[in-house]
Design an enzyme around this catalytic site. Structure first.
Site: not given
Ligand code: DX5
Ligand code: ZN
Length: 219
Positions: A6, A31, A33, A35, A65, A67, A138, A143-144, A146, A176-177, A199
């Site tokens: 990601s 991937h 993201d 948002m 992805h 969102m 998920m 949303g974030f 890390g 993912d996450g 991350s």
């Molecule tokens: C969260 C995202 C993920 C995320 C993955 O909303 O969909 O793709 O950025 O990042 P890490 O691996 O840092 O959790």
């Molecule tokens: Zn994602």
């Protein structure tokens, strides 16, 4: 087994360099993201980024992805931008709309994944398993980057795998996450085959070193 980095938390002002390093380490899919500041409380990239990505890395897959609860505005734009697959959240639209957009994406030659948030039951697969190419579970609230991997995700992955094995065994499960070398092992053991990681890959020094370590765990 596949790692899909990601790029959300990769250095945005040096994205091409960071992506190139991951490609050199053997990555074949990213991937991306998206948002919208509405379905999730954060903003990220738009279709222009995907267009630029495919111009610079035409042989590498762009997995979107999405969102957002604005599929009508966004899905056609990401198709035009050259995305290879689009992942739609079950929670983001009505079931009627979800079916419409799954068909729309397929009819444009892209792959479709269904995305389930941590609180959404895998039972929805009974309806969608035969219509999708991939399932994204998920392992954090979206949303974030890390955040920490939600521990009980393993049970959910196992349960989803059982349902898919009955209805459409070729559908792989992606997670993912919070994926790192420890949580990837847990997810793999439970039945995941595709690992999104942000991350861990981009915020820990050597990108190739992190990818190699993750590859060791999931091989
Ligand atoms: C969260 C995202 C993920 C995320 C993955 O909303 O969909 O793709 O950025 O990042 P890490 O691996 O840092 O959790
Ligand atoms: Zn994602």
């Amino acid at each position: 087994m596949l790692i899909a980095p990601s790029i959300l938390n990769a250095d945005n002002l040096n994205l091409k360099e960071k992506i190139s390093k991951a490609v050199d380490a053997g990555i074949t899919r990213f991937h991306i993201d998206i948002m919208d500041g509405h379905f999730v409380p954060n903003l990220s990239f738009g279709p222009e980024l995907v267009k630029d990505f495919k111009r610079e890395f035409p042989m590498i897959d762009a997995e979107i992805h999405l969102m957002s609860n604005q599929p009508k505005t966004l899905v056609p734009e990401f198709v035009k931008a050259g995305a290879d697959s689009i992942e739609l959240h079950y929670e983001a639209m009505s079931e009627e709309d979800l079916e419409y957009w799954i068909d729309y994406i397929h009819s444009n030659g892209l792959k479709v994944a269904l995305v389930l948030n941590p609180d959404t039951s895998v039972d929805v697969l009974n309806k969608y398993a035969v219509k999708i190419d991939q399932l994204l579970i998920m392992t954090v609230y979206p949303g974030f980057g890390g955040q920490s991997f939600i521990e009980n995700s393993a049970d959910k992955i196992k349960h989803a795998r059982e349902i898919l094995d009955n209805l459409n065994p070729k559908v792989p499960i992606e997670v993912d996450g919070g994926i790192d070398n420890k949580t990837a092992a847990i997810a793999k053991e439970a039945g995941a085959e595709i690992f999104v990681s942000g991350s861990y890959i981009f915020k820990n020094g050597s990108i190739s070193g992190q990818i190699n370590e993750l590859s060791e765990v999931i091989k």
